[in-house]
Scaffold this active site. Structure first.
Site, mmCIF file in Angstrom:
data_model
loop_
_atom_site.group_PDB
_atom_site.id
_atom_site.type_symbol
_atom_site.label_atom_id
_atom_site.label_comp_id
_atom_site.label_asym_id
_atom_site.label_seq_id
_atom_site.Cartn_x
_atom_site.Cartn_y
_atom_site.Cartn_z
ATOM 1 N N GLN A 122 -9.970 2.439 -7.827
ATOM 2 C CA GLN A 122 -9.900 4.038 -7.485
ATOM 3 C C GLN A 122 -8.676 4.820 -7.913
ATOM 4 O O GLN A 122 -7.803 4.119 -8.080
ATOM 5 C CB GLN A 122 -9.962 3.877 -6.108
ATOM 6 C CG GLN A 122 -11.186 2.905 -5.319
ATOM 7 C CD GLN A 122 -10.924 2.748 -3.609
ATOM 8 O OE1 GLN A 122 -11.685 3.808 -2.933
ATOM 9 N NE2 GLN A 122 -10.082 2.034 -3.452
ATOM 10 N N ASN B 216 0.859 -20.738 -3.419
ATOM 11 C CA ASN B 216 0.370 -20.088 -2.530
ATOM 12 C C ASN B 216 1.257 -19.441 -1.198
ATOM 13 O O ASN B 216 0.819 -18.460 -0.634
ATOM 14 C CB ASN B 216 -0.976 -20.936 -1.918
ATOM 15 C CG ASN B 216 -1.662 -20.265 -0.627
ATOM 16 O OD1 ASN B 216 -2.249 -19.207 -0.986
ATOM 17 N ND2 ASN B 216 -1.374 -20.769 0.520
ATOM 18 N N TYR C 288 7.059 -6.562 -0.237
ATOM 19 C CA TYR C 288 5.840 -7.228 -0.496
ATOM 20 C C TYR C 288 5.407 -6.850 -1.831
ATOM 21 O O TYR C 288 5.023 -7.449 -2.854
ATOM 22 C CB TYR C 288 4.869 -6.916 0.681
ATOM 23 C CG TYR C 288 3.651 -8.049 0.495
ATOM 24 C CD1 TYR C 288 3.816 -9.369 0.686
ATOM 25 C CD2 TYR C 288 2.449 -7.560 0.280
ATOM 26 C CE1 TYR C 288 2.708 -10.409 0.550
ATOM 27 C CE2 TYR C 288 1.380 -8.437 0.233
ATOM 28 C CZ TYR C 288 1.566 -9.669 0.477
ATOM 29 O OH TYR C 288 0.659 -10.543 0.468
#
Ligand SMILES: NC(=O)c1ccc[n+]([C@@H]2O[C@H](COP(=O)([O-])OP(=O)(O)OC[C@H]3O[C@@H](n4cnc5c(N)ncnc54)[C@H](O)[C@@H]3O)[C@@H](O)[C@H]2O)c1
Length: 257
Positions: free
Chosen positions: A257, A91, A156
């Site tokens: 989307q 995590n 990222y």
């Protein structure tokens, strides 16, 4: 009996935010947890809070996930404290900004080291423990940012996409080797933890900043840590015993989307 009674979970980045939430939820459902973080005091504080409610359920250690030696020490301590490790929750992570024109090599490498390389290294070192305590579950916290891109999040986006595919490769290796060890990735959208503070600040901060941020999400609100925690709880439990090489979007519809 809780949903994860008898499970022994190693959770990185558990001093705050999602990792701390996962630790609390797993302990509430009967698991033993070992919480690590580069913020050792924070990891100890999360464990102490859990132990008040469930005496002896939680251990903790300072652990920088970019250090091979610290992975070895932390895994050994966790296995000693819990009697093995059968659930690995990768995590710990950082969010960083930069575009193809502005990103620095230093920030790029730091992001890959913390968000990707650590999971390769740590999971490899954890494999002997997971094999000794089957059935096992590897839960890698990726992001919707591994599936949809932003022009100013090149490091990222790349890191979280790598975690997605790494989870599948690990899963296939385990299945083909006959190990009862699952590997899956979890992809949250913006979730209420300190990591999104800079994004809220970009939108003007406070309620207004949050309102602007959630406009991108069909559900029009942030995810709460528990929304992600319920998915992690499922993946840690034997309820997910046939689920491997899958991705779980906790995203309020944003990737549709
Ligand atoms: N909150 C969100 O919106 C969101 C969305 C998608 C994915 N995620 C991912 O969820 C994970 C947890 O993030 P969070 O939201 O709880 O953020 P957070 O910043 O609240 O917590 C991250 C934790 O990781 C720890 N950490 C950072 N570098 C470390 C290192 N080198 N070694 C060990 N620990 C280290 C920090 O000390 C901190 O306790 C991250 O991988 C993040 O990318 C978060």
């Amino acid at each position: 009996m809780g949903r994860v009674s008898g499970k022994k979970a190693f959770i990185t980045g558990g001093a705050q935010g999602l990792g701390a939430c996962f630790a609390r939820m797993l302990a509430d459902e009967g698991a033993k947890v070992f919480i690590t973080d580069v913020n050792g005091d924070g990891a100890e504080a999360t464990a102490a809070e859990i132990n008040e409610k469930h005496p002896g359920a939680a251990g903790a250690a300072r652990h920088d996930v970019t250090s091979r030696d610290e992975w070895k020490t932390a895994l050994e301590a966790a296995a000693g404290a819990m009697g093995g490790v059968d659930t690995l929750i990768n995590n710990a992570g950082i969010g960083t900004f930069g575009s193809i024109e502005t990103e620095t090599e230093e920030n790029w490498r730091r992001t890959q080291a913390i968000d990707v390389d650590s999971i390769f290294m740590g999971t490899q070192l954890a494999m002997p423990y997971l094999k000794d305590s089957q059935p096992g579950s590897i839960i890698n916290i990726s992001s919707v940012a591994g599936m949809i891109a932003d022009g100013n999040m090149i490091a990222y986006n790349t890191a979280k996409a790598a975690v997605w595919m790494m989870s599948k490769s690990i899963a296939l290796h385990c299945a083909r080797s006959g190990y009862d060890i699952r590997s899956n990735s979890v992809h949250p959208v913006f979730t209420r933890t300190p990591i999104i503070d800079p994004l809220i600040a970009l939108g003007g901060g406070g309620d207004e900043g949050e309102k602007r941020l959630v406009q991108q999400i069909p559900w029009k609100r942030l995810a709460e840590p528990e929304d992600v925690g319920y998915c992690v709880l499922y993946l840690a439990s034997d309820e997910s015993r046939y689920i491997t090489a899958s991705e779980f979007k906790i995203d309020g519809g944003i990737t549709a989307q």
